[in-house]
Structures are given as C-alpha cells and as structure tokens.
Design a protein around this motif. Structure first.
Motif, mmCIF file in Angstrom:
data_model
loop_
_atom_site.group_PDB
_atom_site.id
_atom_site.type_symbol
_atom_site.label_atom_id
_atom_site.label_comp_id
_atom_site.label_asym_id
_atom_site.label_seq_id
_atom_site.Cartn_x
_atom_site.Cartn_y
_atom_site.Cartn_z
ATOM 1 N N TYR A 694 1.012 -1.245 0.087
ATOM 2 C CA TYR A 694 0.104 -0.178 -0.072
ATOM 3 C C TYR A 694 1.028 1.260 -0.046
ATOM 4 O O TYR A 694 1.733 1.267 0.801
ATOM 5 C CB TYR A 694 -0.984 -0.167 1.265
ATOM 6 C CG TYR A 694 -2.264 1.163 1.077
ATOM 7 C CD1 TYR A 694 -3.286 0.617 0.267
ATOM 8 C CD2 TYR A 694 -2.044 2.243 1.822
ATOM 9 C CE1 TYR A 694 -4.226 1.475 0.353
ATOM 10 C CE2 TYR A 694 -2.989 2.973 1.541
ATOM 11 C CZ TYR A 694 -4.178 2.805 1.032
ATOM 12 O OH TYR A 694 -5.151 3.757 0.776
ATOM 13 N N TYR A 695 0.670 2.071 -1.012
ATOM 14 C CA TYR A 695 1.674 3.262 -1.199
ATOM 15 C C TYR A 695 0.739 4.609 -1.430
ATOM 16 O O TYR A 695 -0.487 4.629 -1.302
ATOM 17 C CB TYR A 695 2.369 2.972 -2.512
ATOM 18 C CG TYR A 695 3.552 1.878 -2.751
ATOM 19 C CD1 TYR A 695 4.618 1.723 -2.070
ATOM 20 C CD2 TYR A 695 2.556 0.570 -3.010
ATOM 21 C CE1 TYR A 695 5.268 0.547 -2.127
ATOM 22 C CE2 TYR A 695 3.069 -0.581 -3.331
ATOM 23 C CZ TYR A 695 4.538 -0.625 -2.854
ATOM 24 O OH TYR A 695 5.139 -1.588 -2.749
ATOM 25 N N THR A 696 1.641 5.592 -0.906
ATOM 26 C CA THR A 696 1.144 7.164 -1.058
ATOM 27 C C THR A 696 2.321 7.939 -1.918
ATOM 28 O O THR A 696 3.280 7.763 -1.743
ATOM 29 C CB THR A 696 1.199 7.534 0.228
ATOM 30 O OG1 THR A 696 0.448 6.824 1.088
ATOM 31 C CG2 THR A 696 0.716 9.250 0.178
ATOM 32 N N ARG A 740 -0.533 26.245 -0.377
ATOM 33 C CA ARG A 740 0.805 26.791 -0.975
ATOM 34 C C ARG A 740 1.075 26.163 -2.230
ATOM 35 O O ARG A 740 1.453 25.041 -2.031
ATOM 36 C CB ARG A 740 1.725 26.906 0.314
ATOM 37 C CG ARG A 740 1.466 27.420 1.317
ATOM 38 C CD ARG A 740 2.689 27.524 2.499
ATOM 39 N NE ARG A 740 3.939 27.742 1.796
ATOM 40 C CZ ARG A 740 5.309 27.618 2.464
ATOM 41 N NH1 ARG A 740 5.294 27.060 3.662
ATOM 42 N NH2 ARG A 740 6.233 28.021 1.837
ATOM 43 N N GLY A 741 0.955 26.508 -3.520
ATOM 44 C CA GLY A 741 0.979 25.945 -4.556
ATOM 45 C C GLY A 741 -0.180 24.735 -4.600
ATOM 46 O O GLY A 741 -1.316 24.952 -3.942
ATOM 47 N N ALA A 742 0.141 23.715 -5.029
ATOM 48 C CA ALA A 742 -0.699 22.508 -5.709
ATOM 49 C C ALA A 742 -0.093 21.373 -4.861
ATOM 50 O O ALA A 742 1.156 21.031 -5.062
ATOM 51 C CB ALA A 742 -1.258 22.434 -6.911
ATOM 52 N N VAL A 743 -0.897 20.566 -4.184
ATOM 53 C CA VAL A 743 -0.366 19.450 -3.595
ATOM 54 C C VAL A 743 -1.455 18.152 -3.807
ATOM 55 O O VAL A 743 -2.301 18.246 -3.546
ATOM 56 C CB VAL A 743 0.127 19.482 -2.052
ATOM 57 C CG1 VAL A 743 0.543 17.853 -1.524
ATOM 58 C CG2 VAL A 743 0.786 20.557 -1.624
ATOM 59 N N PHE A 744 -1.076 17.262 -4.745
ATOM 60 C CA PHE A 744 -1.839 16.167 -5.201
ATOM 61 C C PHE A 744 -1.160 14.809 -4.183
ATOM 62 O O PHE A 744 -0.246 14.532 -4.196
ATOM 63 C CB PHE A 744 -1.785 15.650 -6.506
ATOM 64 C CG PHE A 744 -2.522 16.592 -7.598
ATOM 65 C CD1 PHE A 744 -3.894 16.465 -7.668
ATOM 66 C CD2 PHE A 744 -1.971 17.980 -8.031
ATOM 67 C CE1 PHE A 744 -4.416 17.282 -8.435
ATOM 68 C CE2 PHE A 744 -2.885 18.637 -8.920
ATOM 69 C CZ PHE A 744 -4.100 18.377 -9.062
ATOM 70 N N LYS A 745 -2.164 14.334 -3.349
ATOM 71 C CA LYS A 745 -2.006 13.094 -2.604
ATOM 72 C C LYS A 745 -2.907 12.007 -3.047
ATOM 73 O O LYS A 745 -3.985 12.201 -2.933
ATOM 74 C CB LYS A 745 -2.206 13.522 -1.103
ATOM 75 C CG LYS A 745 -1.923 12.402 -0.338
ATOM 76 C CD LYS A 745 -2.134 12.687 1.222
ATOM 77 C CE LYS A 745 -1.885 11.516 2.067
ATOM 78 N NZ LYS A 745 -1.985 11.749 3.536
ATOM 79 N N ILE A 746 -2.127 10.726 -3.653
ATOM 80 C CA ILE A 746 -2.783 9.771 -4.360
ATOM 81 C C ILE A 746 -2.379 8.584 -3.539
ATOM 82 O O ILE A 746 -0.982 8.420 -3.449
ATOM 83 C CB ILE A 746 -2.391 9.696 -5.599
ATOM 84 C CG1 ILE A 746 -2.897 11.060 -6.317
ATOM 85 C CG2 ILE A 746 -3.047 8.305 -6.144
ATOM 86 C CD1 ILE A 746 -2.275 10.877 -7.897
#
Length: 755
Positions: A694-696, A740-746
């Motif tokens: 399981y990864y992030t 602060r900017g763009a942070v995508f967490k998948i």
C-alpha cells in the motif's frame, strides 16, 4: 738471806732500834738512818732482783719458746708433710669423686636429653595414635604427623611421599619459609637402583651431603634444585601395595644425630603400623557401610527379596522384605517356613522352572523370567535372580532370590515390538532414507533404514561398516558444500542441503538431505538424524523449467524491448507530425501525447534492462521520467528545483504504467501552469509505503496554485481526467490541497498481476 725474807727481819730490826731509842736515841737515829738506807738498798736490790728474775724468766721463756717453737716447727713440718700427704690423698679422692660426679652429671644430662628426646618422640607417637583413635583418615594422619614433626624440627623440611612408578610423589610436606613446598613427583628414584635397593632393605638412608653420595649422583641436581643438601629418609609401609618415605631435608650439609635418626625411624615404624590400622579401619568402616547399605537395600528396596534354607529338595522361606508383601500380597508370617512354590500357577512355564531346579541342584546362580501368581490369584511377570550362599567352609547355607516385577516391561516390550514392526514397514515403504550418525566430519553412521538398497543400491551393512562411506561417495564438486553445511549445523541445528551421490550402478543421483542436530541435557551434541530423498527427477524437471524460464525471460525482455521500440516509434511519429502543425494548441496536444507515450515506453525500457522482469525500480524510473519532461518543456533545473523522495520501491508493470502516467500528467501540469516565465520554484515527488503493498504518492509545487473555482475531478482538462481515471484504475484515492501551490496526494494499492 733472801730479799724476800727482808721485811720480817727489818721489822725485827726496827723493834730493836725502837728499844735502843730509849737507851741511845742518837744511835737509834743513826740506826734508823742506816735502816732507811738499808731499806732503800733492799728496795733497789729487790727491784734488781725482780728485773733479773724477770730477765731470767724471759730468757727461760724464750728458751722454752724456742724449744717449743722448734718442737712446733718440727710438729708443724710433720703435720704439714702429713697434711700434704692427706691433701694429696684427699685431692686424689676429690679428683676421683669429681670425675665420677662429672661422669654422673654427663650421664644424667644424657639421660635427661634422652628423656626429652624420648618425650618428643612419645608425644609425636601419642599424637599419631590420638589421631587414628579420633577417626582421622590415613591422609589426615599423615598430614597431622608431618605438621607436628615440623614444629619440633623447624629448620628442616619434613616430606612424606609415596613411590609411584619409580618416582617419589609428595603427599604432604612442612618446611621453613626459606625452603620451597614440594608437590607432585619430586624425585625419579628409578634413576638410582642403589637408592631403591636401600629402600627395599628397610634401612634408614643417611646422607650428610647429597653431592658426595655416589648412589645419589643421578638425583643430586634435582635435589639441589629443590634446596635439599642433606637427606635422612626412612621407609614407611603406606599400604599393602605402596611404599612411602618419611624424610628430613636439610638446606645445608650436616651430620645427622642419633636422636634424629632414631626419632625418624621410630615415627616411621609407628606410622607404618598406624597407616595399616587406618587402612584396616577404613576397610572395616567401608564394610560396615556396605553392610548397612545392603541391609537398607534389602529392607527398603523396590525388588522383592526372598531368603530360603539351603536344602534344594526342601526349600523353606526364612525371610522376605516389604517389597515382597507389596508385590505378592503375602505377609511375612504367612510365608515363613513354606515353599516358594506357593507363587506358581497354571501359566508358570515348566521348562523355565526346570532350569531353576537344575541350578539349585548344581549350586549355581541363575537369572530367569517367570510368570508368578499373587495371593489374590492374579498373575504377574518377574525377573528372578537366584544366588546360592556359602559359609567359610564352602557349605551351602541359604539361597537368596531377588525378584523384580516386570509386568509393565513385558507389556511395553510387546507394544515396542509392534511399534518396531510398524516403523520398519513405514521406513521401508518411505521414499526417504532415514539415518542417524555421529556428530563428526566423517558422519560415521549408527543407523540407516533398509530402503537404502532400493533407493541407492547399497546394502545396510556397507553403510554401517565404513565410517566415511557416505562422504566418499559424494560428488567431489559438492563435497565442500556438504562439509560447510555440516559445520553450520552446530550453530543453526537444522538445515537442508542438496548434492550429488554415487549410486551403486555408477551414476550420480541428486539427493536432498535434511539434517537435525540432537543435543543432550547439557547441550552437548550427541547425534545427527536426517532423511535423504532422491530428487534426480525433480532436478531434471527444475533444469527444464529453468531453461524454459530463461528462454521466456529472453522472450519477455525482447517483448519489452520491442514494445519500447514501438512506443518510441509512435513518439517519433508524433514528433514528426508535430513538425507540420502550425497551430500551437494542437502542437501542445501532440507534445502531451508524445510525453505520455514516452512515459509508457520508459517503463518497458526499465523492465527489460532490469534483472527482475516482474517489477521495476520506480525511484530510478521517476528520475528518468522527470528529466525527460524537463527537457521536453525546456525547463532549466536552475530555476525549477526538483526534489525526489523515493526509497527502494519496486512496482509491477500493472501498477507502474498508471502511476507513471499520473506523475507525467501532474509534473507536466506544474511545468506548464505553476510558474510564470523566469519564475523560480520547486517541484517535489514523494512515494512511500504505509503498509505492505500500500503506497502514497505526493506531487506538489510551490507555484501559483490551483484556481479555487475549478473542480479538478470534473474538468475538461484531458490531463486531469487521465489522472482521476488512472487513480480509479489503481483502486486509489486522490486529494488536492491548494494552500501553498498545489499538492496532489494519491493513495493506492499494488495491483495484482494478471496471469
């Protein structure tokens, strides 16, 4: 007339003159004057007469004195001569008396010295006797004797040793501080036969100077090195078989006195007697202890004891112990005077009983197993040990029988036989050869199952006879590996190794050997147990599978290579086609498609270059992908800094391609929209495992951020649509933060490979 008579005459004359006075006073006066002169003359004459008389008396006295003196001198001379004679006689008598007195004094001193020496010797002998009567052992008596002798002879080393194998071995020694303590073998007397001969003669060995005694020449150096310059030694009978020596060692040459020789001799003689008594006492004590032990064993033992009379034709029970009552149910009073046949019954083996009868008739001991019967009629097995007892004249007096209940053992033996038969069947029908061997490098065998003949062609006796039978038939190329495994067995205690073994027919067979080390309670290795199975067919199949796998691996690499090449061709075609397009918007679409194709091609390139064709090193893949994107969008790494935080993550192709496309879209989006021309910034990529499989994935930038009114899940942007679609394909979730900017967490799980 004498002058002494004048007074009376003068008186008469005076009376006559007085009478004349009347007649003639003048005449009377003259007469008186004359009378006065006469008186004066008489006085003078008297005085002279007295003086003369005194002189005569003195002369006579002197004459008498001289005569007496002469007589006295003669008498004195005679007395002196007589006195001298008597003095000489008395002096001679006194001299003789003095000599006799001196002789008596010397004799008395000698007697007193002898008494003192005898007292010392008697005291030592008394202490030795007191020690043995107080229950000291022989060794304790020796130690006490040596110590007490040392207290009286403080300048000497007192040594007691025993002759063992031709050498004197020190048992105890007492010595002054200037001399060393002796221990162990101190003198090899076998080097001097004369010394041994003197010991055998039981004579005191008196040596004033060891360097001058010829018979001690072979031993002198050793004695000098131990500080012995003079020696006095006496033999002691240490035991019935052993000879001891009690000796004085002097650090300086000296003449040994008769007292020292006699004292040491008496002590040695008495010590011999005491040691024999001590040994006899110890033997008596041991005999008494053994007797008490035997009595305790007989009374309290678990085995039944029966004592009978010595007549084999009419055996009568005279004694039984409590174990007999417990095992048979008969009390002692119930069996006294009765025959032991009361224990026999219907199932008693007559052949076995006949053997007992023959042993009784021939007065021989016998051990045999019988079926007996208890008082309640129940049967039980016994192990009977019957022994005849003889007196000192050799006459048979009694029989002693020990009988042990072995009913449980008999049942266990039957069960064991059944188990052995089952085990024998299982081992012979098992494809594995079971063995045990000693825990050494030779692996000398102690047991091997009979199916070794079926499996490897050898007989069991061949395996058991030769200690190196097994090792000598291992293929030379595999022997070192087997020995290393055996060495490791002592650390890990259980392992498996595979090797080639020479079959009886001359061919080599592959064997799989599972070994386990067995230890005792103290942790010491006692045995290796193992099982060997022929895996030649499996090895052949494995070789075929490996060959097939190698062939498929080559094919798979070729496929990945060709897919990569085909995708590269597509990317090139898109690039060529883009060269004919003038519309910037369409040109941008072609570039994005080209990047997507290159992202997929890069996955296949990494796979066929990797040793693991199932999974790719995703950290290396990300760095290569982002580098291509920076190059594609002509972004300078000096302005836009890239941070990649990816540990050792390996993903399968079914997970790696969607994940790579997601990174491609998000990085492309940041490079195009997050930073204005010439603006510096940072792009970070993080990929880590939160749990197994399981990864992030986090992709973020510190650029201008995402429009607040734009829903990235529902947008016309093809790139974001692909990101959401690919996340769904990975069965993951996606979140966006725009602080602060763009942070995508998948977050996603590793996809199972489709077979």
């Amino acid at each position: 007339m004498q002058l002494t008579e004048s007074p009376s005459s003068l008186i008469k004359l005076q009376h006559a003159i007085d009478q004349w006075t009347i007649h003639d006073p003048e005449l009377a006066a003259q007469l008186r004057s004359c009378l006065s002169d006469v008186k004066m003359t008489i006085v003078q004459l008297q005085e002279q007469s007295i003086w003369e008389r005194e002189q005569c008396q003195r002369a006579e006295a002197k004459v008498h004195f001289l005569e007496h003196r002469k007589q006295a001198e003669e008498a004195l001379r005679d007395a002196k001569e007589e006195l001298e004679i008597r003095v000489e006689e008395r002096t001679a008598e006194l001299r003789d008396t003095n000599q006799q007195l001196q002789l008596e004094i010397a004799q008395r001193k000698q007697i007193e010295q002898s008494l003192r020496e005898s007292q010392v010797c008697l005291q030592l002998l008394n202490n030795i006797s007191r020690g043995i009567t107080s229950g000291l052992s022989a060794e304790q008596v020796i130690e006490s004797t040596v110590r007490q002798i040392g207290q009286h002879f403080k300048t000497l080393r007192i040594l007691y040793g025993v002759i063992v194998d031709g050498a004197i071995t020190a048992v105890h020694s007492a010595q002054p501080e200037t001399m060393i303590k002796l221990e162990g073998a101190v003198l090899e007397v076998k080097q001097s036969p004369e010394y041994l001969e003197l010991i055998d003669r039981r004579q005191p060995i008196v040596v004033a100077n060891v360097t001058q005694a010829s018979f001690l020449a072979p031993l002198a150096d050793g004695m000098l090195s131990r500080g012995t310059r003079a020696l006095l030694a006496v033999r002691v009978q240490h035991s019935a078989q052993e000879i001891g020596l009690l000796s004085f060692n002097s650090p300086e040459p000296r003449q040994w006195s008769d007292y020292e020789i006699s004292t040491l001799t008496e002590i040695a003689d008495y010590l011999s007697i005491v040691l024999q008594e001590a040994q006899a006492q110890q033997e008596r004590q041991h005999a008494e202890d053994r007797l008490r032990l035997f009595e305790s064993v007989v009374i309290n033992g678990q085995d039944a004891v029966i004592i009978t009379t010595g007549n084999p034709d009419d055996l009568k029970i005279t004694y039984t112990n409590s174990a007999f009552t417990e095992s048979t149910g008969y009390a002692l009073e119930e069996v006294l005077g009765r025959t032991p046949r009361i224990l026999q019954g219907a199932k008693s083996d007559r052949a076995q009983l006949n053997k007992v009868r023959q042993a009784l008739l021939h007065n021989k001991p016998i051990q045999i197993e019988l079926v007996n019967y208890r008082k309640d009629g129940s049967e039980f097995w016994i192990d009977l040990n019957l022994v005849p007892i003889f007196d000192n004249q050799g006459s048979l007096t009694h029989y002693v029988a020990l009988q042990r209940d072995i009913t449980d053992r008999k049942w266990s033996e039957k069960a064991l036989i059944a188990i052995q038969e089952r085990l024998k069947y299982l081992l012979s029908s098992n494809p594995s050869v079971i063995y045990t061997c000693h825990p050494n490098r030779n692996r000398s065998c102690t047991f091997v199952s009979e199916n070794i003949t079926q499996q490897l062609g050898y007989e069991v006796w061949q395996y058991l006879k030769e200690s190196r039978f097994w090792l000598d038939r291992i293929h030379p190329d595999d022997l070192r590996n087997v020995l290393d495994h055996i060495a490791q067995l002592f650390e890990i205690e259980q392992l498996t190794c595979e090797y080639r073994f020479l079959h009886q027919d001359g061919s080599y067979r592959w064997l799989r050997d599972g070994m386990k080390l067995l230890r005792d309670r103290q942790g010491q290795p006692v045995e290796i147990i193992g099982s060997v199975i022929d895996i030649t067919d499996r090895k052949w199949a494995e070789d075929r599978v490996l060959a097939s796998l190698e062939e498929k691996e080559v094919l798979l690499k070729e496929i990945h290579h060709r897919v990569k090449n085909n995708l590269q061709v597509i990317s090139s075609l898109l690039k060529l086609q883009a060269g004919y397009i003038k519309d910037d918007r369409i040109l941008e679409v072609f570039k994005e498609s080209q990047n997507r194709v290159r992202a997929m091609a890069l996955i296949h390139e990494k796979l066929y270059q990797s040793e693991d064709l199932a999974k790719t090193d995703f950290a290396e893949y990300i760095r290569s992908l982002v580098t291509d994107l920076f190059r594609s969008y002509s972004v300078s790494s000096r302005l836009i800094k890239l941070n990649v935080y990816v540990k050792d993550v390996r993903l399968s192709i079914d997970t790696a391609i969607p994940c790579g496309l997601i990174i491609n879209e998000l990085i492309s989006n940041s490079l195009k929209y997050a930073f204005s021309a010439g603006q510096a910034g940072e792009i970070s990529i993080r990929l880590f495992s939160e749990a197994e499989n399981y990864y992030t994935l986090i992709v973020q930038d510190n650029g201008s951020g995402f429009p607040t009114d734009l829903n990235f899940r529902n947008t016309k942007s093809l790139g974001l649509q692909l990101v959401c679609s690919l996340t769904k394909q990975l069965h993951g979730t996606i979140d966006l933060e725009c602080q602060r900017g763009a942070v995508f967490k998948i977050s996603f799980a590793e996809q199972k490979q489709k077979v």
